[in-house]
Motif scaffolding. Structure first.
Motif, PDB file in Angstrom:
ATOM      1  N   SER A 174      -6.913   0.092   1.467  1.00 21.96           N
ATOM      2  CA  SER A 174      -5.602  -0.071   2.089  1.00 21.96           C
ATOM      3  C   SER A 174      -5.722  -0.623   3.508  1.00 21.96           C
ATOM      4  O   SER A 174      -5.773   0.131   4.472  1.00 21.96           O
ATOM      5  CB  SER A 174      -4.881   1.273   2.112  1.00 21.96           C
ATOM      6  OG  SER A 174      -3.634   1.123   2.720  1.00 21.96           O
ATOM      7  N   PRO A 175      -5.736  -1.938   3.666  1.00 22.85           N
ATOM      8  CA  PRO A 175      -5.881  -2.523   5.002  1.00 22.85           C
ATOM      9  C   PRO A 175      -4.562  -2.630   5.780  1.00 22.85           C
ATOM     10  O   PRO A 175      -4.559  -2.763   6.985  1.00 22.85           O
ATOM     11  CB  PRO A 175      -6.424  -3.917   4.708  1.00 22.85           C
ATOM     12  CG  PRO A 175      -5.798  -4.261   3.389  1.00 22.85           C
ATOM     13  CD  PRO A 175      -5.732  -2.955   2.632  1.00 22.85           C
ATOM     14  N   LEU A 194     -12.268   5.047  -3.749  1.00 23.88           N
ATOM     15  CA  LEU A 194     -11.363   4.143  -4.467  1.00 23.88           C
ATOM     16  C   LEU A 194     -11.899   2.720  -4.504  1.00 23.88           C
ATOM     17  O   LEU A 194     -11.730   2.009  -5.486  1.00 23.88           O
ATOM     18  CB  LEU A 194      -9.984   4.181  -3.835  1.00 23.88           C
ATOM     19  CG  LEU A 194      -9.259   5.515  -3.961  1.00 23.88           C
ATOM     20  CD1 LEU A 194      -7.932   5.463  -3.234  1.00 23.88           C
ATOM     21  CD2 LEU A 194      -9.062   5.885  -5.412  1.00 23.88           C
ATOM     22  N   GLU A 195     -12.549   2.294  -3.430  1.00 27.51           N
ATOM     23  CA  GLU A 195     -13.078   0.932  -3.385  1.00 27.51           C
ATOM     24  C   GLU A 195     -14.156   0.714  -4.442  1.00 27.51           C
ATOM     25  O   GLU A 195     -14.333  -0.388  -4.942  1.00 27.51           O
ATOM     26  CB  GLU A 195     -13.642   0.612  -2.000  1.00 27.51           C
ATOM     27  CG  GLU A 195     -12.607   0.615  -0.907  1.00 27.51           C
ATOM     28  CD  GLU A 195     -12.264   2.014  -0.391  1.00 27.51           C
ATOM     29  OE1 GLU A 195     -12.930   3.009  -0.773  1.00 27.51           O
ATOM     30  OE2 GLU A 195     -11.304   2.125   0.379  1.00 27.51           O
ATOM     31  N   PRO A 211       0.806  -1.225   0.000  1.00 29.39           N
ATOM     32  CA  PRO A 211       0.000   0.000   0.000  1.00 29.39           C
ATOM     33  C   PRO A 211       0.840   1.277   0.000  1.00 29.39           C
ATOM     34  O   PRO A 211       1.969   1.291   0.482  1.00 29.39           O
ATOM     35  CB  PRO A 211      -0.792  -0.082   1.313  1.00 29.39           C
ATOM     36  CG  PRO A 211      -0.670  -1.487   1.770  1.00 29.39           C
ATOM     37  CD  PRO A 211       0.590  -2.034   1.193  1.00 29.39           C
ATOM     38  N   VAL A 212       0.246   2.327  -0.528  1.00 28.33           N
ATOM     39  CA  VAL A 212       0.857   3.646  -0.573  1.00 28.33           C
ATOM     40  C   VAL A 212      -0.032   4.607   0.217  1.00 28.33           C
ATOM     41  O   VAL A 212      -1.248   4.616   0.047  1.00 28.33           O
ATOM     42  CB  VAL A 212       0.990   4.134  -2.037  1.00 28.33           C
ATOM     43  CG1 VAL A 212       1.382   5.588  -2.101  1.00 28.33           C
ATOM     44  CG2 VAL A 212       1.984   3.268  -2.790  1.00 28.33           C
ATOM     45  N   ARG A 213       0.585   5.408   1.090  1.00 27.55           N
ATOM     46  CA  ARG A 213      -0.143   6.425   1.839  1.00 27.55           C
ATOM     47  C   ARG A 213       0.068   7.771   1.140  1.00 27.55           C
ATOM     48  O   ARG A 213       1.180   8.111   0.758  1.00 27.55           O
ATOM     49  CB  ARG A 213       0.341   6.505   3.283  1.00 27.55           C
ATOM     50  CG  ARG A 213      -0.406   7.538   4.117  1.00 27.55           C
ATOM     51  CD  ARG A 213      -0.021   7.577   5.582  1.00 27.55           C
ATOM     52  NE  ARG A 213       1.402   7.665   5.798  1.00 27.55           N
ATOM     53  CZ  ARG A 213       2.160   6.677   6.291  1.00 27.55           C
ATOM     54  NH1 ARG A 213       1.629   5.506   6.585  1.00 27.55           N
ATOM     55  NH2 ARG A 213       3.450   6.841   6.475  1.00 27.55           N
ATOM     56  N   ALA A 231      -5.865   1.927 -10.218  1.00 20.71           N
ATOM     57  CA  ALA A 231      -6.166   1.130 -11.422  1.00 20.71           C
ATOM     58  C   ALA A 231      -5.200  -0.028 -11.581  1.00 20.71           C
ATOM     59  O   ALA A 231      -5.566  -1.094 -12.071  1.00 20.71           O
ATOM     60  CB  ALA A 231      -6.124   2.026 -12.657  1.00 20.71           C
ATOM     61  N   GLY A 232      -3.951   0.166 -11.147  1.00 19.32           N
ATOM     62  CA  GLY A 232      -2.939  -0.878 -11.267  1.00 19.32           C
ATOM     63  C   GLY A 232      -2.949  -1.879 -10.127  1.00 19.32           C
ATOM     64  O   GLY A 232      -2.150  -2.818 -10.116  1.00 19.32           O
ATOM     65  N   GLY A 233      -3.833  -1.684  -9.144  1.00 17.39           N
ATOM     66  CA  GLY A 233      -3.949  -2.661  -8.068  1.00 17.39           C
ATOM     67  C   GLY A 233      -3.190  -2.311  -6.802  1.00 17.39           C
ATOM     68  O   GLY A 233      -3.163  -3.111  -5.867  1.00 17.39           O
ATOM     69  N   THR A 234      -2.572  -1.143  -6.739  1.00 20.08           N
ATOM     70  CA  THR A 234      -1.871  -0.757  -5.522  1.00 20.08           C
ATOM     71  C   THR A 234      -2.881  -0.197  -4.534  1.00 20.08           C
ATOM     72  O   THR A 234      -3.583   0.764  -4.850  1.00 20.08           O
ATOM     73  CB  THR A 234      -0.807   0.319  -5.834  1.00 20.08           C
ATOM     74  OG1 THR A 234       0.133  -0.234  -6.755  1.00 20.08           O
ATOM     75  CG2 THR A 234      -0.078   0.754  -4.577  1.00 20.08           C
ATOM     76  N   PRO A 235      -2.980  -0.761  -3.334  1.00 17.72           N
ATOM     77  CA  PRO A 235      -3.877  -0.181  -2.331  1.00 17.72           C
ATOM     78  C   PRO A 235      -3.400   1.220  -1.950  1.00 17.72           C
ATOM     79  O   PRO A 235      -2.206   1.459  -1.817  1.00 17.72           O
ATOM     80  CB  PRO A 235      -3.760  -1.139  -1.146  1.00 17.72           C
ATOM     81  CG  PRO A 235      -3.243  -2.414  -1.730  1.00 17.72           C
ATOM     82  CD  PRO A 235      -2.365  -1.997  -2.870  1.00 17.72           C
TER      83      PRO A 235
END
Length: 187
Positions: free
Chosen positions: A82-83, A73-74, A32-34, A51-55
């Motif tokens: 982003s869990p 985003l969900e 994940p990216v913050r 879109a690329g699958g990065t949370p």
């Protein structure tokens, strides 16, 4: 992590890329990216990352600009939630990133800090970025920021600094990134 059938269909184009593949796509889904601070370029980057699958963990809520303006985003991509704790930070110029593993986007370029980055050198480089981002430049800079974050997640090499040069496109910074006083003395 094993990809589901839905994920294989959703990310099929990326999986076909030699640099990504199935294992790389799984890695993107696990890193994940913050987002810290906002500007139009970070909103574009969030859209491409999601879109690329990065949370993505957007502290300020959904993007305000770009093609995901106001969309959760969900709802755009169920994998974008982003869990887990952030792997890296996407920050707007004028914001001090909370991690040295970061991509900071300003109005005239972006600074990429990899796993071995010096926090003081990162701060010196970020201080050279323009804060205001034009909507036209935001598309270029945001897409480059998303690419840089994905390359960090995949463990691939990338430039330390990219500057936007009007009428000439994008170029790696001609001069080395600014260094902190400790690193200047070592030169």
């Amino acid at each position: 992590m094993a990809l589901t059938e839905a994920q294989i269909q959703r990310y099929g184009r990326q999986i076909l890329l030699r640099e990504v593949g199935g294992k790389g796509q799984a890695r993107l889904l696990e890193r994940p990216v913050r987002v810290e601070g906002r500007n139009p370029a970070t909103d574009v980057a969030v859209a491409y990352l999601a879109a690329g699958g990065t949370p993505v963990d957007c502290r300020d809520g959904a993007p305000r600009d770009g093609f995901l303006a106001g969309v959760a985003l969900e709802a755009f991509n169920p994998d974008a939630a982003s869990p887990a704790p952030a792997f890296a930070v996407l920050a707007a110029a004028g914001t001090a990133p909370s991690s040295t593993l970061a991509v900071v986007v300003g109005g005239d370029g972006l600074v990429v800090a990899g796993p071995d980055a010096c926090a003081d050198c990162l701060a010196a480089s970020v201080a050279t970025l323009a804060i205001a981002v034009s909507p036209v430049d935001a598309v270029v800079l945001g897409s480059l920021a998303a690419l840089a974050l994905q390359r960090l997640a995949l463990g691939l090499d990338l430039a330390a600094s990219i500057r936007l040069i009007r009428l000439s496109g994008v170029t790696p910074a001609a001069a080395p990134a600014p260094r902190c006083p400790a690193h200047v003395e070592q030169m």
